[in-house]
Design a protein around this motif. Structure first.
Motif, PDB file in Angstrom:
ATOM      1  N   TYR A  29     -18.486 -58.783  17.894  1.00 35.90           N
ATOM      2  CA  TYR A  29     -17.502 -57.724  17.140  1.00 35.90           C
ATOM      3  C   TYR A  29     -17.850 -57.674  15.750  1.00 35.90           C
ATOM      4  O   TYR A  29     -18.452 -58.743  15.133  1.00 35.90           O
ATOM      5  CB  TYR A  29     -16.227 -57.902  17.337  1.00 35.90           C
ATOM      6  N   VAL A  54     -16.940 -50.756  24.184  1.00 34.70           N
ATOM      7  CA  VAL A  54     -17.201 -50.840  22.715  1.00 34.70           C
ATOM      8  C   VAL A  54     -16.431 -49.591  22.145  1.00 34.70           C
ATOM      9  O   VAL A  54     -16.595 -48.474  22.914  1.00 34.70           O
ATOM     10  CB  VAL A  54     -18.458 -50.762  22.418  1.00 34.70           C
ATOM     11  N   LYS A  56     -15.975 -47.783  18.475  1.00 37.64           N
ATOM     12  CA  LYS A  56     -16.641 -47.698  17.207  1.00 37.64           C
ATOM     13  C   LYS A  56     -15.347 -47.460  16.138  1.00 37.64           C
ATOM     14  O   LYS A  56     -14.462 -46.306  16.393  1.00 37.64           O
ATOM     15  CB  LYS A  56     -17.567 -46.715  17.129  1.00 37.64           C
ATOM     16  N   GLY A  65     -15.214 -56.039  21.140  1.00 35.15           N
ATOM     17  CA  GLY A  65     -15.578 -54.753  21.464  1.00 35.15           C
ATOM     18  C   GLY A  65     -15.212 -53.870  20.241  1.00 35.15           C
ATOM     19  O   GLY A  65     -15.609 -52.614  20.468  1.00 35.15           O
ATOM     20  N   TRP A  67     -16.431 -52.378  16.892  1.00 35.65           N
ATOM     21  CA  TRP A  67     -17.932 -52.470  16.500  1.00 35.65           C
ATOM     22  C   TRP A  67     -17.479 -51.322  15.058  1.00 35.65           C
ATOM     23  O   TRP A  67     -17.459 -50.174  15.402  1.00 35.65           O
ATOM     24  CB  TRP A  67     -19.239 -51.995  17.024  1.00 35.65           C
ATOM     25  N   ILE A  89     -23.082 -52.010  27.460  1.00 31.95           N
ATOM     26  CA  ILE A  89     -22.031 -51.790  27.099  1.00 31.95           C
ATOM     27  C   ILE A  89     -21.444 -50.219  27.413  1.00 31.95           C
ATOM     28  O   ILE A  89     -22.220 -49.648  28.103  1.00 31.95           O
ATOM     29  CB  ILE A  89     -21.812 -51.777  25.472  1.00 31.95           C
ATOM     30  N   TYR A  91     -19.168 -47.169  25.869  1.00 34.00           N
ATOM     31  CA  TYR A  91     -18.441 -46.567  24.880  1.00 34.00           C
ATOM     32  C   TYR A  91     -17.034 -46.216  25.136  1.00 34.00           C
ATOM     33  O   TYR A  91     -16.906 -45.317  26.206  1.00 34.00           O
ATOM     34  CB  TYR A  91     -18.969 -45.413  23.916  1.00 34.00           C
ATOM     35  N   PRO A  96     -10.772 -51.678  23.754  1.00 31.38           N
ATOM     36  CA  PRO A  96     -12.179 -52.245  23.873  1.00 31.38           C
ATOM     37  C   PRO A  96     -11.878 -53.760  24.262  1.00 31.38           C
ATOM     38  O   PRO A  96     -10.928 -54.377  24.181  1.00 31.38           O
ATOM     39  CB  PRO A  96     -12.301 -52.212  22.414  1.00 31.38           C
TER      40      PRO A  96
END
Length: 99
Positions: A29, A54, A56, A65, A67, A89, A91, A96
């Motif tokens: 992470y 993950v 974002k 998780g 990022w 992974i 998304y 996460p």
């Protein structure tokens, strides 16, 4: 016969050695940079049976998780691949981390 048995033993040992090289995805992470070469990890994006969910984020990438995508000073360099990934992974928008 002895050569065949020795070869079979050698192959079994090599498969076991390669199976022990799993990645602890719960530690991945922070600041992430996507690269085309010389990655820290090779990752495949999937829709199911992922190793890591993950999300974002723009700030506070401080848990497994999460990022934050950056261009400089990454914690990890990731290459997206279609085959032979180090881990997979998916998304997500919420929850996460490791399943």
């Amino acid at each position: 016969m002895l050569k065949t048995a020795a070869l079979a033993l050698l192959l079994c040992c090599s498969f076991n050695a390669s199976a022990d090289t799993s990645v602890d995805v719960s530690k991945i992470y922070g600041n992430i940079k996507f690269v085309d070469s010389f990655p820290d990890y090779k990752v495949k994006v999937v829709n199911s049976f992922e190793d890591l969910n993950v999300k974002k984020v723009d700030s506070f990438a401080d848990a497994p998780g999460k990022w934050k995508i950056v261009d400089s000073f990454p914690d990890y360099k990731i290459q997206i691949v279609d085959s032979f990934p180090d881990f997979t992974i998916k998304y997500v928008d919420s929850f996460p981390g490791v399943n």
